[in-house]
Scaffold this motif. Structure first.
Motif, PDB file in Angstrom:
ATOM      1  N   LYS A  20       0.826  -1.211   0.000  1.00  0.00           N
ATOM      2  CA  LYS A  20       0.000   0.000   0.000  1.00  0.00           C
ATOM      3  C   LYS A  20       0.859   1.260   0.000  1.00  0.00           C
ATOM      4  O   LYS A  20       0.509   2.247  -0.651  1.00  0.00           O
ATOM      5  CB  LYS A  20      -0.964  -0.006   1.192  1.00  0.00           C
ATOM      6  N   LYS A  21       1.984   1.226   0.694  1.00  0.00           N
ATOM      7  CA  LYS A  21       2.904   2.369   0.678  1.00  0.00           C
ATOM      8  C   LYS A  21       3.427   2.616  -0.733  1.00  0.00           C
ATOM      9  O   LYS A  21       3.537   3.768  -1.166  1.00  0.00           O
ATOM     10  CB  LYS A  21       4.079   2.129   1.629  1.00  0.00           C
ATOM     11  N   ALA A  22       3.733   1.554  -1.446  1.00  0.00           N
ATOM     12  CA  ALA A  22       4.219   1.687  -2.826  1.00  0.00           C
ATOM     13  C   ALA A  22       3.132   2.278  -3.721  1.00  0.00           C
ATOM     14  O   ALA A  22       3.414   3.108  -4.590  1.00  0.00           O
ATOM     15  CB  ALA A  22       4.680   0.339  -3.361  1.00  0.00           C
ATOM     16  N   ILE A  23       1.898   1.872  -3.503  1.00  0.00           N
ATOM     17  CA  ILE A  23       0.781   2.417  -4.284  1.00  0.00           C
ATOM     18  C   ILE A  23       0.658   3.917  -4.044  1.00  0.00           C
ATOM     19  O   ILE A  23       0.613   4.709  -4.985  1.00  0.00           O
ATOM     20  CB  ILE A  23      -0.541   1.689  -3.932  1.00  0.00           C
ATOM     21  N   VAL A  24       0.623   4.311  -2.773  1.00  0.00           N
ATOM     22  CA  VAL A  24       0.475   5.726  -2.424  1.00  0.00           C
ATOM     23  C   VAL A  24       1.656   6.532  -2.957  1.00  0.00           C
ATOM     24  O   VAL A  24       1.479   7.633  -3.492  1.00  0.00           O
ATOM     25  CB  VAL A  24       0.303   5.899  -0.893  1.00  0.00           C
ATOM     26  N   LYS A  25       2.857   6.003  -2.848  1.00  0.00           N
ATOM     27  CA  LYS A  25       4.051   6.689  -3.356  1.00  0.00           C
ATOM     28  C   LYS A  25       3.909   6.956  -4.854  1.00  0.00           C
ATOM     29  O   LYS A  25       4.179   8.067  -5.331  1.00  0.00           O
ATOM     30  CB  LYS A  25       5.287   5.830  -3.096  1.00  0.00           C
ATOM     31  N   ASN A  26       3.451   5.954  -5.606  1.00  0.00           N
ATOM     32  CA  ASN A  26       3.306   6.129  -7.052  1.00  0.00           C
ATOM     33  C   ASN A  26       2.165   7.071  -7.403  1.00  0.00           C
ATOM     34  O   ASN A  26       2.245   7.803  -8.387  1.00  0.00           O
ATOM     35  CB  ASN A  26       3.141   4.769  -7.738  1.00  0.00           C
ATOM     36  N   ILE A  27       1.112   7.076  -6.611  1.00  0.00           N
ATOM     37  CA  ILE A  27       0.026   8.039  -6.816  1.00  0.00           C
ATOM     38  C   ILE A  27       0.569   9.453  -6.604  1.00  0.00           C
ATOM     39  O   ILE A  27       0.336  10.350  -7.428  1.00  0.00           O
ATOM     40  CB  ILE A  27      -1.153   7.767  -5.854  1.00  0.00           C
ATOM     41  N   ASN A  28       1.298   9.643  -5.516  1.00  0.00           N
ATOM     42  CA  ASN A  28       1.852  10.966  -5.204  1.00  0.00           C
ATOM     43  C   ASN A  28       2.842  11.444  -6.259  1.00  0.00           C
ATOM     44  O   ASN A  28       2.980  12.647  -6.481  1.00  0.00           O
ATOM     45  CB  ASN A  28       2.503  10.966  -3.819  1.00  0.00           C
ATOM     46  N   GLU A  29       3.525  10.510  -6.894  1.00  0.00           N
ATOM     47  CA  GLU A  29       4.471  10.857  -7.957  1.00  0.00           C
ATOM     48  C   GLU A  29       3.775  10.989  -9.319  1.00  0.00           C
ATOM     49  O   GLU A  29       4.425  11.175 -10.332  1.00  0.00           O
ATOM     50  CB  GLU A  29       5.587   9.811  -8.025  1.00  0.00           C
ATOM     51  N   LEU A  51      -8.501   2.696  -1.879  1.00  0.00           N
ATOM     52  CA  LEU A  51      -7.177   3.272  -1.635  1.00  0.00           C
ATOM     53  C   LEU A  51      -6.854   4.335  -2.680  1.00  0.00           C
ATOM     54  O   LEU A  51      -6.360   5.414  -2.345  1.00  0.00           O
ATOM     55  CB  LEU A  51      -6.112   2.170  -1.643  1.00  0.00           C
ATOM     56  N   LEU A  52      -7.161   4.042  -3.933  1.00  0.00           N
ATOM     57  CA  LEU A  52      -6.907   5.012  -5.005  1.00  0.00           C
ATOM     58  C   LEU A  52      -7.742   6.275  -4.805  1.00  0.00           C
ATOM     59  O   LEU A  52      -7.219   7.394  -4.849  1.00  0.00           O
ATOM     60  CB  LEU A  52      -7.198   4.385  -6.372  1.00  0.00           C
ATOM     61  N   LYS A  53      -9.041   6.109  -4.582  1.00  0.00           N
ATOM     62  CA  LYS A  53      -9.929   7.265  -4.402  1.00  0.00           C
ATOM     63  C   LYS A  53      -9.547   8.095  -3.182  1.00  0.00           C
ATOM     64  O   LYS A  53      -9.568   9.321  -3.225  1.00  0.00           O
ATOM     65  CB  LYS A  53     -11.381   6.801  -4.270  1.00  0.00           C
ATOM     66  N   ASN A  54      -9.183   7.410  -2.094  1.00  0.00           N
ATOM     67  CA  ASN A  54      -8.799   8.123  -0.866  1.00  0.00           C
ATOM     68  C   ASN A  54      -7.499   8.902  -1.033  1.00  0.00           C
ATOM     69  O   ASN A  54      -7.164   9.729  -0.186  1.00  0.00           O
ATOM     70  CB  ASN A  54      -8.678   7.150   0.312  1.00  0.00           C
ATOM     71  N   ASN A  55      -6.786   8.631  -2.112  1.00  0.00           N
ATOM     72  CA  ASN A  55      -5.543   9.342  -2.392  1.00  0.00           C
ATOM     73  C   ASN A  55      -5.661  10.217  -3.632  1.00  0.00           C
ATOM     74  O   ASN A  55      -4.670  10.518  -4.296  1.00  0.00           O
ATOM     75  CB  ASN A  55      -4.386   8.353  -2.499  1.00  0.00           C
ATOM     76  N   GLY A  56      -6.905  10.603  -3.961  1.00  0.00           N
ATOM     77  CA  GLY A  56      -7.130  11.614  -4.988  1.00  0.00           C
ATOM     78  C   GLY A  56      -7.287  11.134  -6.420  1.00  0.00           C
ATOM     79  O   GLY A  56      -7.357  11.953  -7.332  1.00  0.00           O
ATOM     80  N   VAL A  57      -7.360   9.838  -6.644  1.00  0.00           N
ATOM     81  CA  VAL A  57      -7.540   9.337  -8.008  1.00  0.00           C
ATOM     82  C   VAL A  57      -9.028   9.356  -8.324  1.00  0.00           C
ATOM     83  O   VAL A  57      -9.851   8.835  -7.575  1.00  0.00           O
ATOM     84  CB  VAL A  57      -6.967   7.908  -8.175  1.00  0.00           C
ATOM     85  N   ASP A  58      -9.379   9.963  -9.449  1.00  0.00           N
ATOM     86  CA  ASP A  58     -10.774  10.052  -9.878  1.00  0.00           C
ATOM     87  C   ASP A  58     -11.261   8.699 -10.404  1.00  0.00           C
ATOM     88  O   ASP A  58     -10.514   7.973 -11.046  1.00  0.00           O
ATOM     89  CB  ASP A  58     -10.900  11.117 -10.976  1.00  0.00           C
ATOM     90  N   SER A  59     -12.532   8.406 -10.142  1.00  0.00           N
ATOM     91  CA  SER A  59     -13.122   7.135 -10.586  1.00  0.00           C
ATOM     92  C   SER A  59     -12.968   6.911 -12.083  1.00  0.00           C
ATOM     93  O   SER A  59     -12.812   5.773 -12.536  1.00  0.00           O
ATOM     94  CB  SER A  59     -14.611   7.084 -10.242  1.00  0.00           C
TER      95      SER A  59
END
Length: 128
Positions: A20-29, A51-59
């Motif tokens: 999950k940390k790797a996912i969030v890191k890649n979203i942030n990048e 997890l994606l939506k909670n980190n700002g990724v649109d549906s």
């Protein structure tokens, strides 16, 4: 093109937390991510979607690729993969593959299907 995406698989991480940390890191990048996972049930996809939506990724930016392959070919390829890797990748028990097909829940939207059939395997490097 898939070359523009970062491939993430939970199998590459020791823990769910690290995954999950790797996912969030890649979203942030702002990287595009393709998840190389089975995710054959709605519940497993929902965990990723949340997890994606909670980190700002649109549906509208979330989709699925379903690789269609019949059970018989899947079972053969499972054994073939083990053989060609000289046991480095173990054989999944048949019950795992049967369960996958029994409990498969296809997504209802934002998906494409890619069909796979085995026409001919290159066995020239195999010593049977």
């Amino acid at each position: 093109e898939l070359d523009d995406y970062i491939r993430l698989s939970k199998d590459d991480y020791n823990t769910v937390v690290n995954y999950k940390k790797a996912i969030v890191k890649n979203i942030n990048e702002k990287n595009k991510i393709v998840f190389d996972n089975i995710n054959h049930k709605n519940s497993s996809r929902k965990t990723l979607i949340d997890l994606l939506k909670n980190n700002g990724v649109d549906s509208s930016e979330i989709g699925f690729i379903i690789r269609e392959i019949n059970k018989e070919d899947s079972m053969f390829l499972n054994k073939y993969r083990c053989y060609t890797t000289k046991g480095e990748v173990g054989v999944l028990p048949d019950v795992v593959i049967h369960s996958y097909y029994k409990y498969l829940e296809e997504p209802h939207n934002n998906y494409i299907k890619i069909g796979h059939t085995i026409e001919k395997l290159d066995t020239s490097n195999l010593h049977l």
